[in-house]
Design an enzyme around this catalytic site. Structure first.
Site, short mmCIF file in Angstrom:
data_model
loop_
_atom_site.label_atom_id
_atom_site.label_comp_id
_atom_site.label_asym_id
_atom_site.label_seq_id
_atom_site.Cartn_x
_atom_site.Cartn_y
_atom_site.Cartn_z
N GLY A 92 0.60 -4.94 0.95
CA GLY A 92 -0.59 -4.96 0.10
C GLY A 92 -0.33 -5.61 -1.24
O GLY A 92 -1.25 -6.14 -1.87
N GLU A 139 -0.75 -9.18 -0.62
CA GLU A 139 -2.18 -9.39 -0.37
C GLU A 139 -2.99 -9.31 -1.66
O GLU A 139 -3.94 -10.08 -1.87
CB GLU A 139 -2.67 -8.35 0.65
N ALA A 148 0.87 -1.17 0.00
CA ALA A 148 0.00 0.00 0.00
C ALA A 148 0.91 1.23 0.00
O ALA A 148 2.06 1.15 0.46
CB ALA A 148 -0.88 -0.01 1.24
N GLU A 155 4.51 -5.08 7.17
CA GLU A 155 3.78 -4.01 7.86
C GLU A 155 4.29 -3.81 9.28
O GLU A 155 4.28 -2.70 9.81
CB GLU A 155 2.28 -4.32 7.89
C1 HXC Z 1 5.08 4.36 -1.22
C2 HXC Z 1 6.98 3.38 -2.04
C3 HXC Z 1 6.60 2.13 -1.48
C4 HXC Z 1 5.37 2.07 -0.77
C5 HXC Z 1 8.49 1.89 -2.48
N1 HXC Z 1 8.14 3.18 -2.64
N2 HXC Z 1 7.58 1.24 -1.77
N3 HXC Z 1 6.21 4.46 -1.91
N4 HXC Z 1 4.65 3.22 -0.67
N5 HXC Z 1 4.92 0.94 -0.25
C6 HXC Z 1 8.87 4.22 -3.35
C7 HXC Z 1 10.08 4.70 -2.56
O1 HXC Z 1 9.72 5.64 -1.61
C8 HXC Z 1 10.94 5.29 -3.66
O2 HXC Z 1 10.43 6.55 -4.03
C9 HXC Z 1 10.65 4.37 -4.85
O3 HXC Z 1 9.42 3.71 -4.55
C10 HXC Z 1 11.73 3.31 -5.02
O4 HXC Z 1 11.88 2.63 -3.78
P1 HXC Z 1 13.30 2.41 -3.07
O5 HXC Z 1 13.05 2.15 -1.65
O6 HXC Z 1 14.23 3.52 -3.40
O7 HXC Z 1 13.79 1.09 -3.83
P2 HXC Z 1 14.76 -0.05 -3.27
O8 HXC Z 1 15.92 0.57 -2.51
O9 HXC Z 1 15.05 -0.91 -4.44
O10 HXC Z 1 13.90 -0.86 -2.19
C11 HXC Z 1 12.77 -1.61 -2.59
C12 HXC Z 1 11.91 -1.98 -1.36
C13 HXC Z 1 11.57 -0.73 -0.54
C14 HXC Z 1 12.67 -3.00 -0.48
C15 HXC Z 1 10.64 -2.68 -1.90
O11 HXC Z 1 11.03 0.25 -1.43
C16 HXC Z 1 10.57 -0.96 0.53
O12 HXC Z 1 10.91 -1.51 1.59
N6 HXC Z 1 9.33 -0.49 0.30
C17 HXC Z 1 8.28 -0.56 1.29
C18 HXC Z 1 7.76 -1.98 1.45
C19 HXC Z 1 6.67 -2.04 2.51
O13 HXC Z 1 6.90 -1.76 3.69
N7 HXC Z 1 5.47 -2.41 2.09
C20 HXC Z 1 4.31 -2.54 2.95
C21 HXC Z 1 3.55 -1.26 2.93
S1 HXC Z 1 2.20 -1.30 4.06
P3 HXC Z 1 11.32 7.90 -3.86
O14 HXC Z 1 10.40 8.97 -4.35
O15 HXC Z 1 11.67 7.99 -2.43
O16 HXC Z 1 12.51 7.65 -4.72
C22 HXC Z 1 1.02 -2.22 3.30
C23 HXC Z 1 -0.26 -2.54 4.00
C24 HXC Z 1 -0.49 -1.69 5.10
O17 HXC Z 1 1.15 -2.65 2.23
C25 HXC Z 1 -1.60 -2.20 5.93
C26 HXC Z 1 -1.71 -1.38 7.15
C27 HXC Z 1 -3.08 -0.95 7.50
#
Ligand code: HXC
Length: 257
Positions: free
Chosen positions: A108, A111, A65, A131
């Site tokens: 997400g 999911e 998400a 998460e």
């Molecule tokens: C918003 C995101 C994002 C996300 C990546 N980006 N994941 N933006 N939401 N979930 C964005 C980054 O901010 C970055 O933008 C660009 O995408 C590239 O990501 P990087 O981190 O620079 O890439 P990399 O170093 O290759 O790392 C990849 C990654 C990492 C390991 C996948 O991006 C990451 O850990 N992302 C988050 C994963 C996560 O936690 N997902 C769960 C979300 S919560 P900029 O503009 O900064 O360059 C969820 C459900 C929530 O899904 C439910 C709760 C109610």
């Protein structure tokens, strides 16, 4: 108006939806949800379409998400808008949907893949429910669908540690149906979808409905449900064609009716 966060195309009776927010690794924001939901409803209603492939990029199916969109939400706002409930639309799609996953399928994203009917993964795929590292828990089915797919121990491991799981482990534990080389992912998923779409549409839809019922009801209820659907298929032209073609030693030409 053309969607901004995804691309859609059709290939015969197969619809292909490609998530397309490369700047955010296909993070799932509300605009993407609205566009995905609209595309799935359109293909579900289109009698020329028999199966759908949902895919992302080489680097990410979806990295979760959109954290930037949700970081400032508060409890009352999230409750009032029933934040994430809209994702139920994806799971409500009645035609078969295959998730073709390469790269990250996190939070997400994992999911969303699990809302599809089965997952074909590239050998580059990485699944996880991170998460917990953000101070929250999965909110789109991660604690429920993942547990049903892989069992309690592995689901706990993933949800509590937030670690990622490679494609090979995901296949071993039953989350993924098949793993293929990344270069072959889309072609493999489309071929599987073409195969599904070549069969009787009411039969494929009822097979999906019956398998999904297994998660909801007791074995006896499920068996009864399956039998009723099975009986009902004898009302279709496609049953006559499928069985007639077998007996006449020719290829069935399903009319999907
Ligand atoms: C918003 C995101 C994002 C996300 C990546 N980006 N994941 N933006 N939401 N979930 C964005 C980054 O901010 C970055 O933008 C660009 O995408 C590239 O990501 P990087 O981190 O620079 O890439 P990399 O170093 O290759 O790392 C990849 C990654 C990492 C390991 C996948 O991006 C990451 O850990 N992302 C988050 C994963 C996560 O936690 N997902 C769960 C979300 S919560 P900029 O503009 O900064 O360059 C969820 C459900 C929530 O899904 C439910 C709760 C109610």
């Amino acid at each position: 108006m053309a969607p901004k966060t995804l691309k859609t195309e059709t290939n015969g009776r197969v619809a292909i939806i490609t998530l397309n927010r490369p700047e955010a690794l296909n993070a799932l924001n509300s605009e993407l949800l609205a566009e995905l939901s609209e595309a799935l409803k359109r293909y579900d209603a289109d009698e020329k379409i028999g199966a759908i492939v949902l895919t992302g990029s080489e680097k990410a199916f979806a990295a979760g998400a959109d954290i930037k969109e949700m970081q400032n939400k508060d409890y009352v706002g999230a409750y009032l808008e029933d934040f994430f409930a809209g994702w139920g639309d994806v799971a409500a799609t009645r035609k078969p949907v295959i998730a073709a996953v390469a790269g990250y399928a996190l939070g997400g994203g994992c999911e969303l893949a699990m809302m599809c009917d089965f997952i074909i993964a590239a050998d580059s795929a990485k699944f996880g429910q991170p998460e917990i590292t953000l101070g929250v828990i999965p909110g789109m089915g991660g604690t429920q669908r993942l547990t049903r797919a892989v069992g309690k121990s592995k689901a706990m491991d993933l949800c509590l540690t937030g670690r990622m799981m490679e494609a090979e482990e995901a296949e071993r534990c039953g989350l993924v149906a098949r793993v293929v080389p990344a270069a072959e992912l889309k072609a493999t998923a489309v071929k599987a979808a073409e195969k599904i779409a070549s069969f009787s549409l009411p039969a494929t839809m009822m097979a999906k409905e019956a398998v999904n019922r297994a998660d909801e009801v007791t074995l006896n209820e499920g068996l009864r449900f399956e039998r009723r659907l099975f009986h009902s298929l004898f009302a279709t032209e496609d049953q006559k064609e499928g069985m007639g073609a077998f007996v006449e030693k020719r290829k069935a030409q399903f009319r999907h009716r």
